[in-house]
Write an enzyme that holds these catalytic residues in place. Structure first.
Site, PDB file in Angstrom:
ATOM      1  N   ASP A  51      21.627   7.032  14.718  1.00 41.68           N
ATOM      2  CA  ASP A  51      20.933   7.951  16.506  1.00 41.68           C
ATOM      3  C   ASP A  51      21.445   7.383  17.495  1.00 41.68           C
ATOM      4  O   ASP A  51      19.863   7.643  18.643  1.00 41.68           O
ATOM      5  CB  ASP A  51      19.796   7.076  15.532  1.00 41.68           C
ATOM      6  CG  ASP A  51      18.627   6.246  16.693  1.00 41.68           C
ATOM      7  OD1 ASP A  51      19.276   5.399  16.343  1.00 41.68           O
ATOM      8  OD2 ASP A  51      17.307   6.551  16.424  1.00 41.68           O
ATOM      9  N   GLU A  52      22.614   6.381  17.913  1.00 40.96           N
ATOM     10  CA  GLU A  52      22.160   6.161  19.411  1.00 40.96           C
ATOM     11  C   GLU A  52      23.718   6.766  19.755  1.00 40.96           C
ATOM     12  O   GLU A  52      24.871   6.651  19.090  1.00 40.96           O
ATOM     13  CB  GLU A  52      22.118   4.895  19.863  1.00 40.96           C
ATOM     14  CG  GLU A  52      20.969   4.028  19.546  1.00 40.96           C
ATOM     15  CD  GLU A  52      21.032   2.591  19.942  1.00 40.96           C
ATOM     16  OE1 GLU A  52      20.938   2.074  21.243  1.00 40.96           O
ATOM     17  OE2 GLU A  52      21.809   2.099  18.722  1.00 40.96           O
ATOM     18  N   ARG A  88       1.792   6.451  15.231  1.00 44.58           N
ATOM     19  CA  ARG A  88       2.119   5.034  16.345  1.00 44.58           C
ATOM     20  C   ARG A  88       1.074   4.648  16.959  1.00 44.58           C
ATOM     21  O   ARG A  88      -0.044   3.748  17.320  1.00 44.58           O
ATOM     22  CB  ARG A  88       3.018   4.592  17.046  1.00 44.58           C
ATOM     23  CG  ARG A  88       4.503   4.525  15.998  1.00 44.58           C
ATOM     24  CD  ARG A  88       5.856   4.380  17.379  1.00 44.58           C
ATOM     25  NE  ARG A  88       6.783   4.693  16.471  1.00 44.58           N
ATOM     26  CZ  ARG A  88       8.041   4.499  16.972  1.00 44.58           C
ATOM     27  NH1 ARG A  88       8.709   4.331  18.253  1.00 44.58           N
ATOM     28  NH2 ARG A  88       8.959   5.228  16.662  1.00 44.58           N
ATOM     29  N   TYR A 119      14.639   8.990  11.651  1.00 41.57           N
ATOM     30  CA  TYR A 119      14.446  10.133   9.998  1.00 41.57           C
ATOM     31  C   TYR A 119      13.387  10.567  10.044  1.00 41.57           C
ATOM     32  O   TYR A 119      13.358  11.640   9.466  1.00 41.57           O
ATOM     33  CB  TYR A 119      13.876   8.688   9.589  1.00 41.57           C
ATOM     34  CG  TYR A 119      15.669   7.761   9.164  1.00 41.57           C
ATOM     35  CD1 TYR A 119      16.640   8.231   9.671  1.00 41.57           C
ATOM     36  CD2 TYR A 119      15.907   6.693   8.153  1.00 41.57           C
ATOM     37  CE1 TYR A 119      17.310   6.897  10.108  1.00 41.57           C
ATOM     38  CE2 TYR A 119      16.860   6.117   8.199  1.00 41.57           C
ATOM     39  CZ  TYR A 119      17.790   5.904   9.315  1.00 41.57           C
ATOM     40  OH  TYR A 119      18.995   5.549   8.551  1.00 41.57           O
ATOM     41  N   ASP A 134      19.173   7.615  23.135  1.00 43.59           N
ATOM     42  CA  ASP A 134      18.858   7.789  21.811  1.00 43.59           C
ATOM     43  C   ASP A 134      17.557   8.677  21.277  1.00 43.59           C
ATOM     44  O   ASP A 134      16.789   9.105  22.098  1.00 43.59           O
ATOM     45  CB  ASP A 134      17.853   6.223  22.364  1.00 43.59           C
ATOM     46  CG  ASP A 134      17.164   5.581  21.216  1.00 43.59           C
ATOM     47  OD1 ASP A 134      17.680   5.452  19.713  1.00 43.59           O
ATOM     48  OD2 ASP A 134      16.054   4.444  21.475  1.00 43.59           O
ATOM     49  N   MET A 135      17.775   8.585  19.698  1.00 42.11           N
ATOM     50  CA  MET A 135      16.880   9.764  19.370  1.00 42.11           C
ATOM     51  C   MET A 135      14.909   8.850  19.066  1.00 42.11           C
ATOM     52  O   MET A 135      15.227   7.412  19.186  1.00 42.11           O
ATOM     53  CB  MET A 135      17.084  10.133  17.769  1.00 42.11           C
ATOM     54  CG  MET A 135      18.492  10.386  17.504  1.00 42.11           C
ATOM     55  SD  MET A 135      19.183  11.830  19.367  1.00 42.11           S
ATOM     56  CE  MET A 135      17.893  12.966  18.539  1.00 42.11           C
TER      57      MET A 135
HETATM   58  P1  TTP Z   1      15.171   3.386  15.611  1.00 43.85           P
HETATM   59  O1  TTP Z   1      16.588   3.694  17.033  1.00 43.85           O
HETATM   60  O2  TTP Z   1      15.361   1.925  15.669  1.00 43.85           O
HETATM   61  O3  TTP Z   1      13.475   3.759  16.012  1.00 43.85           O
HETATM   62  P2  TTP Z   1      12.995   4.951  15.530  1.00 43.85           P
HETATM   63  O4  TTP Z   1      14.808   6.210  15.919  1.00 43.85           O
HETATM   64  O5  TTP Z   1      13.276   5.298  14.116  1.00 43.85           O
HETATM   65  O6  TTP Z   1      12.082   5.032  16.723  1.00 43.85           O
HETATM   66  P3  TTP Z   1      12.471   5.301  18.366  1.00 43.85           P
HETATM   67  O7  TTP Z   1      11.641   6.302  18.959  1.00 43.85           O
HETATM   68  O8  TTP Z   1      11.643   3.974  18.630  1.00 43.85           O
HETATM   69  O9  TTP Z   1      13.853   4.580  18.678  1.00 43.85           O
HETATM   70  O10 TTP Z   1      15.804   3.229  14.380  1.00 43.85           O
HETATM   71  C1  TTP Z   1      16.596   4.969  14.297  1.00 43.85           C
HETATM   72  C2  TTP Z   1      16.094   5.084  12.554  1.00 43.85           C
HETATM   73  O11 TTP Z   1      17.415   3.462  11.780  1.00 43.85           O
HETATM   74  C3  TTP Z   1      14.953   4.774  12.236  1.00 43.85           C
HETATM   75  O12 TTP Z   1      14.644   5.758  12.333  1.00 43.85           O
HETATM   76  C4  TTP Z   1      15.278   4.606  10.907  1.00 43.85           C
HETATM   77  C5  TTP Z   1      16.456   3.932  10.617  1.00 43.85           C
HETATM   78  N1  TTP Z   1      16.198   2.048  11.103  1.00 43.85           N
HETATM   79  C6  TTP Z   1      15.756   1.519   9.710  1.00 43.85           C
HETATM   80  O13 TTP Z   1      15.936   2.270   8.224  1.00 43.85           O
HETATM   81  N2  TTP Z   1      15.518   0.254   9.492  1.00 43.85           N
HETATM   82  C7  TTP Z   1      15.073  -0.040  10.334  1.00 43.85           C
HETATM   83  O14 TTP Z   1      14.978  -1.277  10.395  1.00 43.85           O
HETATM   84  C8  TTP Z   1      15.010   0.466  12.425  1.00 43.85           C
HETATM   85  C9  TTP Z   1      14.707  -0.866  13.082  1.00 43.85           C
HETATM   86  C10 TTP Z   1      15.864   1.405  11.694  1.00 43.85           C
END
Ligand code: TTP
Length: 693
Positions: free
Chosen positions: A154-155, A94, A57, A52-53
């Site tokens: 991103d997963e 954060r 963004y 998981d990235m």
């Molecule tokens: P996530 O993997 O949920 O979160 P993240 O990568 O920003 O942070 P974390 O390190 O906690 O995993 O989401 C991946 C991307 O998807 C995120 O960078 C932006 C986008 N996104 C949205 O646009 N809206 C949303 O509600 C979520 C949850 C993510």
């Protein structure tokens, strides 16, 4: 370990619900619900990773603007109302309490120095292509070591079983003199990493234990491989990621969220019970809806640990054989879901919300926005066709509007679908027809005008994507057919594997335009908003994220099954897959540094001012571009949404009002405060010193 212990043996992923008895719980959920079913574990010693990235963004924007690295930063929606909604928040921000649910102004209040970056905009809406492409870069690196399933933007899931077995045979961990620094930073659940002992040394001993059973040895190999992969991702893309390594997808996914950012967590089988015991039942995948609620109210089960006390028979009695078995397995960390070799999206989509006063109130404004959405969709379809030789067969329109009926129940705008005709003008025309059909149904044909209406969300998606078989007509011909002539009716006939590219009719064929009424099932336990009601497809659980606009991911879907080594381009006449080009580009950039490096070292060299801090996210966004799931049956009258049918990447890209609802049942939430105290050290310390974490 896991094995198939129920002795029933006949269940598989396609098994339907078989009723042993009709308990009231089961009956109340049965109507239209797709209940989870148990799948056979293919092996009890698989090595599965979930990658998981981190604040993805933000990382993409930081790479574009290096001055943002190490700074409190967030990506905001293009809508500038109150500074725009935050969709990604850096770990530095954060620390100040900035959360994804905030708007830009609020974020500035809690963190005045935060840098807000607007998401790229195209056609008056968010343009996520840069993020999709960045995700593709990562996938191309990860896919080098095992079967790779892109689960969202991103997963990624990786099946590293073969790679681990090879390593165990050729260079077993207990023979290693030096263990990769990054691997030593791993969190091994159940290993004492909380006291003052030398944590890295403990990890090293665990990895190199010659007395370990084969399962743990394979897991140790997985730990080494994933550490190496994460280093490669960092070196080649500048992105950090976190990972979970376990014996199945469910556990790997839970683990990857436990220690973020830029860390990895392994789950030895002996730690599974401890991991799950206190895990909230409603946060387990597929238990966020009615099934989870029934467990809570009918059986007083609030945590996975509570589920343990129930025998398999008891659970089967309440929920039927399949779901009962599935529940019994889940409680024990048993999950047979396979990593599907898939790097391409199962659907494409484009959508936009119109909150508050911006709601659409007349046909011309709907037409205006639909045209833009359809244009974008069409571009992505063309790109997919050109780069991946894939065609989509179904167009679906979703709209968001509510009214209350005479019995005080909320009525949702019905989703509509028809066969997909290539070419922007055709898609626009069909989408508008679908909208009007939906509107008529929503209000009843006679009342549309007198009621007036407000549309707060619109989206179009293309699904049922199939590969164009080899030996058919050249792609260029298809593009000629994109003038509003290519009838998709031929494509709709029969099973997707039988659809021959050459059978595409390039003449106008109005049969293709029959609109299939597809009403969402309001009773679904899964509670998917009708906005998402798409095809009733039989698809895998984690559809890949849309990426092909960029053309960077371009292997044929059919070529992607199996390990990367099997991804050869079987269709010699096809354009060379861009994935390989990209892979080469990425490799070119790659520096050596393998083996002894850690992500810590990389940051010391490349980005010394990157004091990231661990924390957990919250959610919320506005603009969206969908990626839906593909399936096999087309002309279903009722669309029943299965949890497994939902492409998780869709959620990230959909209106905030739906996201939380869907996330609640679609995927387990990240666990707050799960960072162990022994690892309660920010990544900053990894970057700024060599001390043991
Ligand atoms: P996530 O993997 O949920 O979160 P993240 O990568 O920003 O942070 P974390 O390190 O906690 O995993 O989401 C991946 C991307 O998807 C995120 O960078 C932006 C986008 N996104 C949205 O646009 N809206 C949303 O509600 C979520 C949850 C993510």
């Amino acid at each position: 370990m896991h094995g198939w212990r129920n002795g029933l043996g006949v269940f598989n992923g396609l098994a339907r619900l078989h009723l042993k008895s009709q308990s009231s719980e089961l009956r109340s959920m049965q109507k239209g619900d797709e209940m989870p079913v148990a799948r056979r574990e293919s092996s009890d010693s698989r090595v599965i990773a979930h990658i998981d990235m981190d604040c993805f963004y933000v990382q993409v924007e930081q790479r574009k603007r290096p001055e943002l690295k190490g700074q409190p930063a967030a990506v905001v929606q293009y809508n500038s109302w109150k500074g725009g909604g935050l969709i990604a928040v850096s770990y530095e921000a954060r620390k100040y309490g900035v959360k994804r649910s905030m708007r830009g102004y609020e974020a500035k209040e809690v963190c005045p120095i935060i840098q807000l970056v607007q998401v790229p905009v195209a056609r008056g809406k968010a343009d996520l292509n840069a993020y999709r492409e960045a995700g593709s870069e990562v996938v191309s690196i990860l896919a080098r070591r095992g079967r790779c399933e892109r689960a969202s933007i991103d997963e990624v899931y990786l099946d590293l079983t073969e790679a681990a077995e090879t390593m165990l045979a050729a260079a077993p961990p207990d023979s290693l003199e030096i263990v990769n620094e990054e691997a030593l930073r791993s969190h091994i659940l159940g290993l004492n990493q909380e006291d003052n002992s030398d944590v890295k040394e403990n990890v090293r001993k665990w990895i190199c234990r010659s007395s370990a059973d084969r399962r743990d040895k394979l897991l140790a190999c997985g730990v080494l491989i994933v550490a190496d992969l994460r280093m490669q991702v960092l070196q080649d893309t500048q992105f950090t990621c976190s990972a979970g390594i376990a014996h199945n997808k469910m556990l790997a996914k839970l683990a990857s969220a436990m220690n973020k950012p830029a860390q990895q967590t392994a789950v030895p089988f002996s730690s599974v019970k401890g991991l799950l015991a206190s895990f909230p039942i409603k946060k387990m995948k597929q238990l966020g809806g009615k099934l989870g609620s029934s467990l809570q109210t009918d059986l007083c089960v609030n945590t996975v640990g509570d589920l343990w006390q129930f025998s398999q028979e008891k659970l089967q009695e309440h929920y039927g054989i399949n779901t009962g078995t599935w529940l019994w397995n889940i409680a024990r960390g048993i999950n047979g879901d396979e990593v599907e070799g898939r790097l391409l999206p199962k659907s494409h989509g484009s959508g936009k919300t119109f909150p508050g006063p911006s709601a659409l109130k007349n046909l011309s404004s709907v037409q205006h926005w639909l045209n833009g959405l359809c244009e974008e969709l069409s571009e992505r379809l063309q790109s997919d066709l050109e780069h991946n030789r894939r065609i989509a067969r179904t167009l679906t329109l979703h709209a968001h509007a509510y009214k209350t009926n005479s019995s005080d129940q909320q009525v949702k705008f019905p989703s509509k679908s028809c066969s997909l005709r290539y070419g922007s003008p055709k898609i626009q025309e069909d989408a508008m027809n679908l909208f009007q059909a939906g509107l008529r149904e929503f209000y009843g044909s006679s009342n549309v005008i007198q009621h007036g209406w407000r549309i707060t969300g619109l989206s179009v998606s293309a699904s049922k994507i199939v590969a164009v078989p080899s030996g058919t007509c050249p792609i260029t011909k298809y593009f000629q057919g994109q003038q509003p002539t290519c009838s998709s009716s031929k494509l709709l006939v029969g099973d997707c594997t039988e659809v021959a590219y050459s059978s595409v009719s390039f003449s106008e064929d109005e049969d293709a335009d029959k609109i299939h009424t597809t009403i969402s099932n309001e009773d679904s336990s899964i509670q998917v908003p009708s906005y998402y009601q798409s095809d009733g497809a039989d698809v895998s659980k984690e559809a890949a994220t849309a990426t092909s606009t960029s053309g960077r991911e371009s292997c044929l879907e059919s070529n992607l099954i199996g390990s990367p080594s099997t991804m050869s381009n079987e269709l010699s006449c096809e354009p060379k897959p861009d994935l390989h080009t990209l892979d080469r580009q990425v490799r070119k950039k790659s520096s050596v540094d393998k083996g002894k490096s850690s992500i810590l070292n990389f940051f010391r060299r490349v980005n010394s001012n990157s004091p990231l801090q661990m924390h957990n996210p919250a959610g919320g966004t506005q603009d969206h571009t969908l990626s839906h799931s593909d399936g096999s049956r087309l002309e279903t009258e009722l669309w029943h949404y299965k949890v497994d049918d939902i492409d998780p990447s869709v959620i990230d890209e959909l209106p905030p009002e739906f996201q939380e609802e869907i996330r609640a049942w679609l995927r387990p939430h990240k666990r707050p405060n799960t960072v162990k105290s022994g690892s309660n050290v920010s990544i900053a310390s990894f970057f700024s010193s060599t001390s043991t974490p």
